[in-house]
Design a protein around this motif. Structure first.
Motif, short mmCIF file in Angstrom:
data_model
loop_
_atom_site.label_atom_id
_atom_site.label_comp_id
_atom_site.label_asym_id
_atom_site.label_seq_id
_atom_site.Cartn_x
_atom_site.Cartn_y
_atom_site.Cartn_z
N GLY A 77 0.81 -1.21 0.00
CA GLY A 77 0.00 0.00 0.00
C GLY A 77 0.85 1.26 0.00
O GLY A 77 1.89 1.32 0.66
N ILE A 78 0.39 2.27 -0.73
CA ILE A 78 1.09 3.55 -0.80
C ILE A 78 0.13 4.64 -0.34
O ILE A 78 -0.81 5.01 -1.05
CB ILE A 78 1.58 3.86 -2.23
CG1 ILE A 78 2.44 2.70 -2.75
CG2 ILE A 78 2.36 5.15 -2.27
CD1 ILE A 78 2.07 2.23 -4.11
N PRO A 79 0.32 5.16 0.88
CA PRO A 79 -0.62 6.15 1.43
C PRO A 79 -0.38 7.54 0.85
O PRO A 79 0.70 7.84 0.32
CB PRO A 79 -0.29 6.12 2.92
CG PRO A 79 1.16 5.78 2.96
CD PRO A 79 1.40 4.82 1.82
N ALA A 80 -1.39 8.37 0.96
CA ALA A 80 -1.26 9.75 0.50
C ALA A 80 -0.38 10.56 1.44
O ALA A 80 0.27 11.53 1.02
CB ALA A 80 -2.64 10.39 0.37
N HIS A 81 -0.37 10.17 2.72
CA HIS A 81 0.40 10.92 3.71
C HIS A 81 1.21 9.95 4.57
O HIS A 81 0.73 8.88 4.93
CB HIS A 81 -0.53 11.76 4.60
CG HIS A 81 -1.39 12.71 3.83
ND1 HIS A 81 -0.91 13.86 3.26
CD2 HIS A 81 -2.72 12.66 3.54
CE1 HIS A 81 -1.89 14.49 2.63
NE2 HIS A 81 -3.00 13.79 2.78
N THR A 82 2.43 10.36 4.89
CA THR A 82 3.29 9.57 5.76
C THR A 82 3.65 10.39 6.99
O THR A 82 3.47 11.62 7.02
CB THR A 82 4.58 9.15 5.04
OG1 THR A 82 5.29 10.34 4.62
CG2 THR A 82 4.27 8.30 3.81
N ASP A 83 4.16 9.70 8.02
CA ASP A 83 4.62 10.40 9.22
C ASP A 83 5.73 9.56 9.86
O ASP A 83 6.00 8.43 9.41
CB ASP A 83 3.47 10.66 10.19
CG ASP A 83 2.74 9.40 10.61
OD1 ASP A 83 3.42 8.40 10.96
OD2 ASP A 83 1.50 9.37 10.57
N PRO A 84 6.40 10.06 10.87
CA PRO A 84 7.55 9.35 11.43
C PRO A 84 7.22 7.97 11.99
O PRO A 84 8.09 7.08 12.02
CB PRO A 84 8.04 10.29 12.54
CG PRO A 84 7.63 11.65 12.08
CD PRO A 84 6.30 11.44 11.43
N THR A 85 6.00 7.75 12.43
CA THR A 85 5.65 6.46 13.03
C THR A 85 4.85 5.55 12.08
O THR A 85 4.48 4.45 12.46
CB THR A 85 4.84 6.66 14.32
OG1 THR A 85 3.62 7.37 14.01
CG2 THR A 85 5.64 7.44 15.34
N GLY A 86 4.56 6.04 10.89
CA GLY A 86 3.82 5.21 9.94
C GLY A 86 2.41 4.88 10.40
O GLY A 86 1.95 3.75 10.27
N SER A 87 1.72 5.88 10.93
CA SER A 87 0.43 5.63 11.58
C SER A 87 -0.62 5.05 10.65
O SER A 87 -1.54 4.35 11.10
CB SER A 87 -0.09 6.93 12.21
OG SER A 87 -0.27 7.94 11.22
N GLN A 88 -0.52 5.32 9.35
CA GLN A 88 -1.51 4.78 8.41
C GLN A 88 -1.41 3.26 8.28
O GLN A 88 -2.36 2.61 7.83
CB GLN A 88 -1.35 5.43 7.04
CG GLN A 88 -1.86 6.85 6.97
CD GLN A 88 -3.35 6.93 7.24
OE1 GLN A 88 -4.16 6.36 6.53
NE2 GLN A 88 -3.72 7.65 8.31
N ALA A 89 -0.30 2.70 8.70
CA ALA A 89 -0.12 1.25 8.60
C ALA A 89 -1.04 0.49 9.54
O ALA A 89 -1.42 -0.66 9.26
CB ALA A 89 1.33 0.88 8.89
N THR A 90 -1.39 1.09 10.67
CA THR A 90 -2.24 0.42 11.65
C THR A 90 -3.68 0.87 11.59
O THR A 90 -4.53 0.32 12.29
CB THR A 90 -1.70 0.65 13.07
OG1 THR A 90 -1.57 2.05 13.31
CG2 THR A 90 -0.34 -0.03 13.25
N SER A 91 -3.98 1.85 10.76
CA SER A 91 -5.35 2.34 10.66
C SER A 91 -6.22 1.36 9.87
O SER A 91 -5.84 0.94 8.77
CB SER A 91 -5.37 3.70 9.95
OG SER A 91 -6.71 4.08 9.63
N PRO A 92 -7.38 1.00 10.39
CA PRO A 92 -8.28 0.12 9.62
C PRO A 92 -8.67 0.73 8.29
O PRO A 92 -8.98 0.00 7.34
CB PRO A 92 -9.50 -0.01 10.55
CG PRO A 92 -9.00 0.31 11.91
CD PRO A 92 -7.92 1.33 11.72
N ASP A 93 -8.64 2.06 8.20
CA ASP A 93 -8.99 2.75 6.96
C ASP A 93 -7.78 3.14 6.13
O ASP A 93 -7.90 3.87 5.15
CB ASP A 93 -9.82 3.99 7.27
CG ASP A 93 -11.17 3.65 7.88
OD1 ASP A 93 -11.78 2.65 7.45
OD2 ASP A 93 -11.60 4.37 8.80
#
Length: 324
Positions: A77-93
């Protein structure tokens, strides 16, 4: 002469009859990419024929792969936004978990849906784990995040999790989290012997990698062969169901070593650089493209890989079916 080995090579039927290990479409895994925020599939210039998919085109491509007979679909998966902790990786959405749900709805159990479990696509620094105060990957602080990713990916419909981060203890952390959440049937494919290779170059475009620095402190040294068995044995002891060697073609000695010494299934990943080199040579008319696709996959299978992740999976599956 009494012994004439050529007797068993005289016709296609004779060669097929005595073939030591025939590769089948079911042995192939197709790596796929789903990107947030795009309205149509985006070609990956460094990997001709490969795309970053929308959720809609991902479903269509998955159905096409399954119809060709491909045994596994591995999703990045390639998210639209990243951050230092990769929070989108654990988001159900998050885009990866949404993509997994799309795959499960599209193909059900007709193929093994494999989720990439790593933070590199989701972190702003591009590393596979979170960083400590000195900018180093913090192995132990990363494990709880992997554990949460495992549970979310299982909930999203993954049959198998591809643990690719090369963090010590990652298999144990994810297995414990899965079991505690009731996902005892979800399998773990561990990238047990993943080398710090230059052959991953084109993949950086595929996942829009923002890597700063390199991964040599946690991926394996390409010079090391015996160390692979240490990694493999640790991961099996922690609960891995399948172990992987990555890259494949230039590490066939490692594939052969591992397959000869363990009973568990061995996978190998024919990575982006391996794919792109052959495609570039074929585009220049220097090689016979289809012949080299088949030969490269056969060599990996011959070395002992029961499962092969390859960007040629769909095309190769059709080639194999047509050759039967």
């Amino acid at each position: 002469m009494i012994h004439r080995p050529r007797r068993l090579r005289t016709t296609p039927a004779m060669r097929a009859l005595v073939r030591e290990g025939a590769l089948t479409p079911a042995n192939l895994i197709y790596p796929m990419f789903v990107r947030e925020g795009i309205s149509e599939p985006t070609p990956i210039s460094a990997m001709p024929g490969q795309y970053q998919h929308t959720l809609e085109s991902l479903a269509d491509a998955a159905r096409e792969a399954v119809e060709a007979g491909v045994g596994g679909l591995m999703l990045f998966g390639i998210p639209a936004h990243t951050d230092p902790t990769g929070s989108q990786a654990t988001s159900p959405d998050g885009i990866l978990n949404r993509g997994l749900r799309v795959l499960r709805e599209a193909v059900g159990d007709r193929a093994v849906i494999i989720a990439d479990l790593c933070l590199d696509e989701f972190t702003s620094h591009g590393h596979c784990g979170v960083l400590d105060s000195e900018g180093r990957v913090d192995n132990d602080a990363t494990l709880p995040i992997y554990a949460e990713m495992a549970v979310q990916q299982a909930k999203a419909g993954a049959h198998m999790l591809g643990l690719s981060g090369m963090m010590d203890g990652q298999v144990a952390a994810c297995r414990a989290a899965l079991d505690a959440a009731g996902h005892t049937d979800v399998a773990i494919l561990s990238y047990a012997a993943k080398y710090a290779s230059g052959f991953y170059g084109p993949f950086r475009e595929a996942v829009d990698s923002q890597l700063k620095g390199d991964r040599r402190a946690y991926q394996m040294d390409p010079a090391n062969r015996a160390e692979a068995m240490i990694e493999v044995e640790l991961d099996l002891a922690e609960g891995a169901d399948v172990v992987m060697v990555k890259p494949a073609s230039h590490y066939l000695d490692v594939v052969a070593d591992v397959s000869a010494q363990i009973a568990a299934p061995v996978a190998a990943y024919q990575v982006s650089g391996e794919y792109s080199m052959l495609e570039a040579a074929a585009a220049n008319g220097w090689i016979q493209r289809e012949r080299l696709i088949a030969e490269s996959l056969t060599s990996i299978h011959r070395a002992g890989a029961r499962m092969i992740a390859t960007y040629w999976a769909v095309e190769a599956a059709r080639m194999l079916r047509n050759s039967l």
